[in-house]
Design an enzyme around this catalytic site. Structure first.
Site, PDB file in Angstrom:
ATOM      1  N   ASP A 121      -1.738  12.080  -3.947  1.00 41.55           N
ATOM      2  CA  ASP A 121      -1.754  13.523  -4.199  1.00 41.55           C
ATOM      3  C   ASP A 121      -2.156  13.768  -5.654  1.00 41.55           C
ATOM      4  O   ASP A 121      -1.510  13.259  -6.571  1.00 41.55           O
ATOM      5  CB  ASP A 121      -0.362  14.099  -3.935  1.00 41.55           C
ATOM      6  N   GLU A 129       0.856  -1.187   0.000  1.00 42.97           N
ATOM      7  CA  GLU A 129       0.000   0.000   0.000  1.00 42.97           C
ATOM      8  C   GLU A 129       0.889   1.232   0.000  1.00 42.97           C
ATOM      9  O   GLU A 129       1.730   1.407   0.885  1.00 42.97           O
ATOM     10  CB  GLU A 129      -0.925   0.023   1.222  1.00 42.97           C
ATOM     11  N   LYS A 148      -2.528  21.252 -10.326  1.00 45.23           N
ATOM     12  CA  LYS A 148      -2.056  22.227 -11.312  1.00 45.23           C
ATOM     13  C   LYS A 148      -1.422  21.500 -12.500  1.00 45.23           C
ATOM     14  O   LYS A 148      -0.668  20.553 -12.334  1.00 45.23           O
ATOM     15  CB  LYS A 148      -1.041  23.171 -10.670  1.00 45.23           C
ATOM     16  N   ASP A 173       4.752   5.124   3.638  1.00 47.90           N
ATOM     17  CA  ASP A 173       4.430   6.543   3.660  1.00 47.90           C
ATOM     18  C   ASP A 173       5.656   7.298   4.168  1.00 47.90           C
ATOM     19  O   ASP A 173       6.602   6.686   4.664  1.00 47.90           O
ATOM     20  CB  ASP A 173       3.214   6.822   4.557  1.00 47.90           C
ATOM     21  N   ARG A 221     -13.268   8.224   7.318  1.00 51.35           N
ATOM     22  CA  ARG A 221     -13.942   9.432   7.755  1.00 51.35           C
ATOM     23  C   ARG A 221     -13.707  10.565   6.753  1.00 51.35           C
ATOM     24  O   ARG A 221     -14.631  11.310   6.404  1.00 51.35           O
ATOM     25  CB  ARG A 221     -13.427   9.830   9.141  1.00 51.35           C
ATOM     26  N   PHE A 222     -12.473  10.688   6.286  1.00 49.21           N
ATOM     27  CA  PHE A 222     -12.148  11.731   5.306  1.00 49.21           C
ATOM     28  C   PHE A 222     -12.972  11.544   4.035  1.00 49.21           C
ATOM     29  O   PHE A 222     -13.526  12.503   3.489  1.00 49.21           O
ATOM     30  CB  PHE A 222     -10.651  11.662   4.979  1.00 49.21           C
ATOM     31  N   GLU A 223     -13.069  10.312   3.575  1.00 48.41           N
ATOM     32  CA  GLU A 223     -13.836  10.043   2.364  1.00 48.41           C
ATOM     33  C   GLU A 223     -15.314  10.335   2.587  1.00 48.41           C
ATOM     34  O   GLU A 223     -15.980  10.916   1.715  1.00 48.41           O
ATOM     35  CB  GLU A 223     -13.640   8.582   1.952  1.00 48.41           C
ATOM     36  N   ASP A 270      10.662   6.309   0.004  1.00 47.96           N
ATOM     37  CA  ASP A 270      10.183   6.420  -1.370  1.00 47.96           C
ATOM     38  C   ASP A 270       9.788   5.039  -1.899  1.00 47.96           C
ATOM     39  O   ASP A 270      10.624   4.143  -2.027  1.00 47.96           O
ATOM     40  CB  ASP A 270      11.297   7.022  -2.226  1.00 47.96           C
ATOM     41  N   ASP A 280     -10.568  10.864  -5.206  1.00 42.10           N
ATOM     42  CA  ASP A 280     -11.760  11.722  -5.220  1.00 42.10           C
ATOM     43  C   ASP A 280     -11.544  12.941  -6.109  1.00 42.10           C
ATOM     44  O   ASP A 280     -12.321  13.891  -6.054  1.00 42.10           O
ATOM     45  CB  ASP A 280     -12.125  12.167  -3.800  1.00 42.10           C
TER      46      ASP A 280
END
Length: 267
Positions: free
Chosen positions: A167, A92, A171, A117, A241-243, A144, A203
């Site tokens: 991420d 992951e 831009k 991470d 929760r964020f989703e 990485d 998302d």
């Protein structure tokens, strides 16, 4: 003249004082494990600096030597040795604070999860969640993920790859930093067993469309959806929760489920 600080009351936490150059978490994750061993490249991640709680710091100090992996690119790891068994291993990339990772590990104890991470509070949080949940099938990688895939994993080492909410680099001039690119997929395919599942979720709808285009065009992957589109969220990926907050605001979350096609030499 300043008055001397009062001594801490019994039971009050005591903040340790570090000498200059002393590691923040002795025995814990290194600040830059790969150092200058490898050429600089465009990074797909942005290191975040935020406060580490006392509980996260404690988990990092105590549990990192047992459950942590610094991605230094200096050795090839044996997943069976890392986890202490030969169960399937899923990588992951980017796990945030680790809540979803811990829930997936609890829901499928026969699958090992190597979660990578660069966010120190998240690393400590996931280690703490794993300990409290008795989740022996979680290992936390620091650094990485490209170096991990390229330098530290053997071909066909992985039974799955998960990239949830990377991420989006919204831009246009930053689109080259997005992780899901043809070069990344070519590298990942060499480490995935034939039939292994690559599962992405985002998302950010423009990124979802780009992911779908890049994956569909790549010869080493095939869409699991007969219509060639996005997939319903599988039950094994928990709703975070964020989703949920994003969905309440009208955000659209797209899942992509692609399989590694058999190696060409295997027919």
């Amino acid at each position: 003249m300043n008055s001397p600080a009062a001594p801490p009351a019994p039971g009050d936490p005591v903040r340790p004082v570090r000498a200059k150059g002393e590691p923040r978490f002795p025995g814990g994750p290194k600040a830059d494990p790969a150092g200058s061993h490898f050429e600089r490249r465009i990074r797909s991640f942005q290191p975040r600096r935020s406060r580490v709680t006392a509980g996260q710091a404690d988990a990092l100090r105590r549990l990192w030597p047992q459950w942590g992996l610094d991605i230094d690119g200096q050795r090839v790891i044996d997943p069976a040795e890392l986890f202490g068994n030969d169960r399937p291993v899923v990588l992951e990339i980017g796990f945030g604070m680790g809540e979803a990772t811990a829930r997936m590990a609890a829901g499928d104890p026969d699958t090992n999860i190597l979660a990578v991470d660069v966010h120190t509070p998240g690393q400590g949080n996931l280690l703490g969640l794993a300990e409290r949940g008795g989740l022996t099938n979680v290992r936390v990688g620091n650094g990485d993920a490209i170096i991990l895939l390229r330098e530290m994993l053997r071909p066909d080492a992985l039974d799955g790859l998960r990239v949830y909410f990377p991420d989006p680099w919204p831009k246009k001039r930053h689109h080259k930093r997005r992780l899901i690119q043809p070069e990344f997929l070519t590298l990942a395919a060499t480490r995935l067993k034939p039939g292994a599942l690559l599962h992405c979720a985002t998302d950010w709808e423009p990124y979802a469309e780009q992911m779908l285009d890049v994956l569909t065009a790549h010869p080493d992957f095939e869409n699991t959806q007969p219509d060639g589109g996005f997939a319903p969220r599988p039950e094994f990926r928990p709703l975070t929760r964020f989703e949920g907050q994003g969905l309440d605001k009208g955000h659209v979350v797209n899942d992509l489920l692609f399989r590694r096609v058999p190696h060409r030499q295997d027919g």
